[in-house]
Design an enzyme around this catalytic site. Sequence first.
Site, PDB file in Angstrom:
ATOM      1  N   HIS A   4       1.787   4.373  10.332  1.00 60.37           N
ATOM      2  CA  HIS A   4       1.695   3.018   8.670  1.00 60.37           C
ATOM      3  C   HIS A   4       0.782   4.447   7.769  1.00 60.37           C
ATOM      4  O   HIS A   4      -0.533   4.903   7.859  1.00 60.37           O
ATOM      5  CB  HIS A   4       0.538   2.574   8.834  1.00 60.37           C
ATOM      6  N   GLU A   7      -1.136   3.913   2.778  1.00 58.81           N
ATOM      7  CA  GLU A   7      -1.177   2.448   2.533  1.00 58.81           C
ATOM      8  C   GLU A   7      -2.349   2.522   1.479  1.00 58.81           C
ATOM      9  O   GLU A   7      -3.285   1.903   2.030  1.00 58.81           O
ATOM     10  CB  GLU A   7      -1.482   2.248   4.021  1.00 58.81           C
ATOM     11  N   ASP A 103       3.442  -7.052   8.042  1.00 58.96           N
ATOM     12  CA  ASP A 103       2.372  -7.033   8.687  1.00 58.96           C
ATOM     13  C   ASP A 103       1.041  -7.388   9.321  1.00 58.96           C
ATOM     14  O   ASP A 103       0.548  -7.554   9.941  1.00 58.96           O
ATOM     15  CB  ASP A 103       1.558  -5.784   7.787  1.00 58.96           C
ATOM     16  N   TRP A 109      -6.595  -9.696   6.337  1.00 58.02           N
ATOM     17  CA  TRP A 109      -5.673  -9.474   4.988  1.00 58.02           C
ATOM     18  C   TRP A 109      -4.926 -10.010   4.199  1.00 58.02           C
ATOM     19  O   TRP A 109      -4.276  -9.575   3.526  1.00 58.02           O
ATOM     20  CB  TRP A 109      -5.206  -8.221   5.987  1.00 58.02           C
TER      21      TRP A 109
END
Length: 209
Positions: A4, A7, A103, A109
């Site tokens: 990841h 981001e 995701d 989120w």
Amino acid sequence: MDVHCDEIDDPQSRSLETLATLALESGMGDKVTASHTTAMGSYNDAYAYKLFRLLKMSGINFIANPLVNTNLGGRFDTYPKRRGMTRVKELHADGINVAFGEDDIKDPWYPMGNGNMLDALHMGLHVGHLMGYNDILDSYQFITLNGAKAMHVADHYGIEVGKPANCIIMNNDNFYNALNERSEILYSIHNGEILVKTSPKQVENNFNA
């Protein structure tokens, strides 16, 4: 290896360049996947142009997550407000493997996540300015073939004799119409067995000819 990476909306974030360099120098190449990379949406074009040469040489894959990326990206902006997704159209046009993912499933989120990859694709086409007819018709690859390539299962993937019979059958004549009309899934098949079957919806037209 799934990283990841970058981001963040920060145009000075350079983790992707480091990751691609390590993938190239170590020989890991396409065994490495960079997920998110939303900072790329904030890079200036001169830096992005230079970076793309390294990305292509490294052979790494990309996973964009259009739903959560557009939710989280640009949230600190006033206006203009950034879209919050990596450069999918440009990566794809340059022959770099990029797929779409989701995701988050019903978490803080992204509380709207439900695992339906057609939702992720629909959003990705809008945010990525991929609205040409052929773009949409061929976009199934972002949630099928390209993901299989990133996971190194492409040799066992696809509709061919001898491969596992894992597929869905949608109620339409091509992918453009299936996505645009949100066609129902008639059959979900795993290892040749029907797991779920849906009867086509019945539409009654009461308009006079």
